[in-house]
Design an enzyme around this catalytic site. Structure first.
Site, PDB file in Angstrom:
ATOM      1  N   GLY A  76      39.352  43.003  43.581  1.00 12.18           N
ATOM      2  CA  GLY A  76      39.763  41.960  44.530  1.00 12.18           C
ATOM      3  C   GLY A  76      41.208  42.157  44.971  1.00 12.18           C
ATOM      4  O   GLY A  76      41.719  43.291  45.028  1.00 12.18           O
ATOM      5  N   SER A  77      41.875  41.050  45.195  1.00 11.69           N
ATOM      6  CA  SER A  77      43.195  41.107  45.836  1.00 11.69           C
ATOM      7  C   SER A  77      44.262  41.815  45.015  1.00 11.69           C
ATOM      8  O   SER A  77      45.297  42.198  45.568  1.00 11.69           O
ATOM      9  CB  SER A  77      43.664  39.700  46.168  1.00 11.69           C
ATOM     10  OG  SER A  77      42.798  39.136  47.118  1.00 11.69           O
ATOM     11  N   THR A  78      44.075  41.943  43.706  1.00 11.69           N
ATOM     12  CA  THR A  78      45.086  42.655  42.922  1.00 11.69           C
ATOM     13  C   THR A  78      45.271  44.072  43.472  1.00 11.69           C
ATOM     14  O   THR A  78      46.346  44.660  43.343  1.00 11.69           O
ATOM     15  CB  THR A  78      44.694  42.746  41.435  1.00 11.69           C
ATOM     16  OG1 THR A  78      43.370  43.244  41.337  1.00 11.69           O
ATOM     17  CG2 THR A  78      44.772  41.401  40.751  1.00 11.69           C
ATOM     18  N   PHE A  79      44.224  44.583  44.119  1.00  8.44           N
ATOM     19  CA  PHE A  79      44.282  45.957  44.615  1.00  8.44           C
ATOM     20  C   PHE A  79      45.173  46.083  45.853  1.00  8.44           C
ATOM     21  O   PHE A  79      45.580  47.182  46.218  1.00  8.44           O
ATOM     22  CB  PHE A  79      42.860  46.451  44.921  1.00  8.44           C
ATOM     23  CG  PHE A  79      42.728  47.941  44.845  1.00  8.44           C
ATOM     24  CD1 PHE A  79      42.749  48.582  43.620  1.00  8.44           C
ATOM     25  CD2 PHE A  79      42.615  48.713  45.991  1.00  8.44           C
ATOM     26  CE1 PHE A  79      42.646  49.959  43.527  1.00  8.44           C
ATOM     27  CE2 PHE A  79      42.509  50.088  45.911  1.00  8.44           C
ATOM     28  CZ  PHE A  79      42.531  50.709  44.677  1.00  8.44           C
TER      29      PHE A  79
END
Lengths: 587, 129
Positions: free
Chosen positions: A292-295
């Site tokens: 998800g957004s951590t990437f």
């Protein structure tokens, strides 16, 4: 003078003696020179000959401070001879004492021992010596003991997934126990000797003795105290959010040492036989999920490093809905134009997708691989997954836009944390290590892995810039404000990824994560917290960030990391004001 | 010849007859001493062997006791147990506030757990360096 009347007696005695001696002589001659001489000799030697394997214990497993996590203990198997017990009429007496001392069900034990035809029944295996000695003092009829060694784990469930366990045969079957089995198992010795008629060893006939070598001790990089802090924090999260599972890792940024590795649910290592494979799974390294957004942090770091984006450059975020290649892409909150810095702070999918497109497929793949995704980290733990990341040649037209928001790629928590730690570590990607050293029984260090740099995906200046961009996420207006710690500056990124289901993505099942590091100026530790299907809250910012805060707060104090303030590196840019002024520069 | 006289003559013959040769006696005596010495040494070796075996068994027993005690000690100082003990005794532990901490800079540099070395001796290429 011999009386003639008694002479016959002399003859009789002499005849008997001569006959007996002759018989013995013949027998001796037969034994020494007869046809069965060799076979007989072999039989005798064989019955006296003794080759005894000297069993040695496995080495210990200790944490970085020398606290024992696993060791071999002498134990006893208790077995009974039911026939003897019943014949002597002591069955009831024996059963009542054994049931009381061994905490066994009296009725079941009675049924097991009430079998007159049996000569051997196990009462209980692997009983600790203290208890066995107590039973031995009772001198119960027909109760016998056999010495053994068995693996014990004094910490119970602490670090269970990292330590693993060895089976009844003493073979490592999970975790460090399995991976480092060759060091832990040691080398058994050999004693060649002879025994007397009562099967006692004759010391003077001992012809060979090879001493056994106890297995080496394994010192882990894990810290029992940090592990406990993380486990407690995760347990509280499990109670609050009722997720399917949760896992977290604490890593030292500069060296790649893993200080804590926790996975929930967990199990007591002393009772590993009663747990399912799913519970025994070390999710930190074997659970592959879409980050998800951590990437987005990885994608934006790549774009900044490549020079295709600047942190103050504006991106048109299409007010929350963007059609690309006839497929819609949405933001959780609609935004107009955002600077690259704010794309990260607000976690805009559309902004990240556009940045990824500007990088191009090939470069995007190269950067992601340089950050260590798509291959295992060669950690000294079994079951580490490589994740799922396809070559750019097999990507679809929209793959870049989806990878930018952490979809179409699956990672392990360790990979994600290690990549973020590379950002914290001036761009140096360290190899994660869990083994500090291996020390043999003589005190010699036989394995001492040094910290190793495996890649440098971004430059120092990019890394520094990214550290501040990620710090902004924990400031007011960011998605990770709940990760803030009093007295310390924290950097991180939240992630809320829908779980893939057949035909698309689930609307209800999410993976909430937060990955970050602290302090920002001189990062010491990196932490990732992943929660699988939390309820009712489901975002990384609400579920995982507070857990990160709990862990980081205690760990920083424990490690005596001095608090530091962020230098005004990026304050020359006021992103909030520029967002509206520089629409003409929007991508 | 009367019987009594004949017997007397025979006794005389025996007295002056066979004398055991001195060298043979010495050899036999030496052999006997050697044999007895051998038996004594053998017996001593056997006794020592038994003693060594006893010591070996004792050593193993003590080592096992040591392992048991080590296990008990490790078990006793596990964090959940320490926490429970603190609770039992009504002790509460908390971190000091930042303003309660005095940091001595020079000692912190030497003793701090923070990694002093940057291990990044990297010889490979940096992306877009």
């Amino acid at each position: 003078m011999i009386d003639l009347g008694h002479r016959w007696r002399i003859w009789v005695i002499a005849s008997i003696a001569i006959t007996a001696l002759s018989g013995l002589g013949v027998r001796l001659a037969f034994l020494h020179f007869g046809s069965s001489h060799d076979a007989l000799r072999t039989r005798i030697l064989k019955s006296r000959h003794s080759e005894e394997e000297i069993l040695v214990g496995r080495g210990r497993i200790l944490d970085r401070n020398g606290n024992i996590l696993a060791l071999d203990l002498p134990v006893k198997d208790i077995f009974a001879d039911p026939k003897v017990i019943i014949d002597k009429g002591h069955l009831q007496f024996v059963v009542s004492h054994l049931a009381r001392l061994l905490n066994l069900n009296g009725k079941i034990l009675f049924d097991r021992l009430n079998r007159p035809g049996k000569r051997f029944v196990y009462v209980k295996r692997f009983v600790k010596n203290d208890l066995a000695d107590e039973i031995a003092r009772l001198q119960l009829t027909g109760i016998h003991f056999e010495d053994h060694t068995a693996r014990h784990y004094p910490q119970g469930a602490l670090m269970c997934h990292a330590i693993g366990f060895s089976n009844w045969e003493g073979v490592g079957s999970a975790g460090i126990e399995q991976k480092m089995n060759r060091y832990l198992k040691g080398r058994s010795g050999l004693r060649v000797s002879e025994r007397d008629g009562r099967r006692r060893e004759l010391y003077s006939r001992r012809t060979l003795e090879i001493k056994g070598q106890t297995g080496s001790d394994i010192y882990l990089t894990l810290d029992q105290n940090i592990q406990f802090m993380v486990e407690e924090a995760l347990d509280r999260a499990m109670e609050t959010h009722q997720p399917k599972g949760a896992w977290a890792i604490v890593q030292r940024v500069r060296t790649g040492e893993i200080l804590a590795m926790v996975s929930r649910p967990c199990y007591d290592l002393n009772g590993f036989r009663n747990t399912s494979a799913e519970v025994r799974r070390n999710r930190s390294i074997s659970y592959v999920y879409e980050p998800g957004s951590t990437f987005k942090a990885i994608v934006i770091a790549s774009a900044l490093n490549e020079g295709v984006a600047r942190s103050d450059q504006l991106i048109d975020c299409e007010h929350g809905r963007w059609i690309y290649q006839r497929r819609p892409l949405r933001d959780f909150h609609p935004y107009g134009s955002l600077s690259v810095a704010d794309v990260l702070k607000k976690s805009s999918n559309i902004g990240a997708a556009k940045i990824a497109l500007s990088l191009g497929k090939r470069r995007l793949e190269n950067y992601i691989r340089a950050f260590g995704f798509g291959k295992p980290n060669r950690l000294n733990l079994p079951g580490e997954e490589a994740g799922i990341f396809h070559r750019y040649s097999s990507w679809s037209a929209i793959s870049s836009t989806r990878i930018a928001m952490g979809h179409e790629i699956a990672v392990t928590a360790l990979q994600m944390l290690n990549a973020v730690c590379a950002i914290a570590n001036d761009g140096f990607l360290m190899r994660p290590i869990v083994i500090e050293k291996v020390v043999d029984v003589h005190g010699r260090t036989v394995f001492d892995p040094d910290p190793e740099v495996i890649a440098r995906p971004i430059r120092r200046d990019t890394a520094k810039e990214m550290r501040y961009l990620m710090h902004r996420i924990t400031e007011r207006g960011g998605t990770g404000t709940r990760a803030c710690i009093d007295g310390y500056d924290v950097a991180g990124k939240t992630g809320t990824a829908q779980k893939p289901v057949p035909g698309g993505y689930s609307d209800t099942a999410n993976i909430a994560s937060f990955v970050g590091f602290a302090p920002v100026e001189n990062p010491e530790i990196g932490i990732i917290v992943v929660v699988d299907e939390p309820q009712p809250l489901h975002t990384g910012g609400r579920v995982s960030a507070p857990v990160f805060k709990e862990i980081a707060e205690e760990v920083l104090r424990y490690l005596d990391v001095p608090p530091g303030e962020v230098k005004p590196y990026l304050q020359f840019v006021n992103y909030e004001n520029r967002n509206t002024d520089q629409k003409n520069r929007a991508y | 010849m009367p019987k009594r006289k004949k017997q007397k003559q025979n006794r005389k013959k025996q007295e002056g007859g066979f004398a055991f040769p001195a060298p043979l006696a010495s050899i036999l005596l030496l052999a006997a001493i050697l044999s007895l010495s051998y038996l004594w040494v053998h017996g001593r070796c056997e006794a020592l062997g038994v003693y060594i075996q006893d010591l070996e068994a004792q050593k193993e027993k003590i080592y096992n006791q040591f392992l048991n005690e080590e296990y008990k000690w490790s078990n006793m100082k596990t964090l959940p147990n320490i926490k429970a003990a603190l609770l039992r005794n009504g002790s509460v532990m908390s971190w000091p506030n930042e303003d309660q901490i005095v940091r001595v800079f020079s000692s912190r540099e030497e003793d701090s757990i923070s990694a002093k070395n940057q291990y990044a001796q990297y010889s490979g290429s940096v992306m877009n360096d």
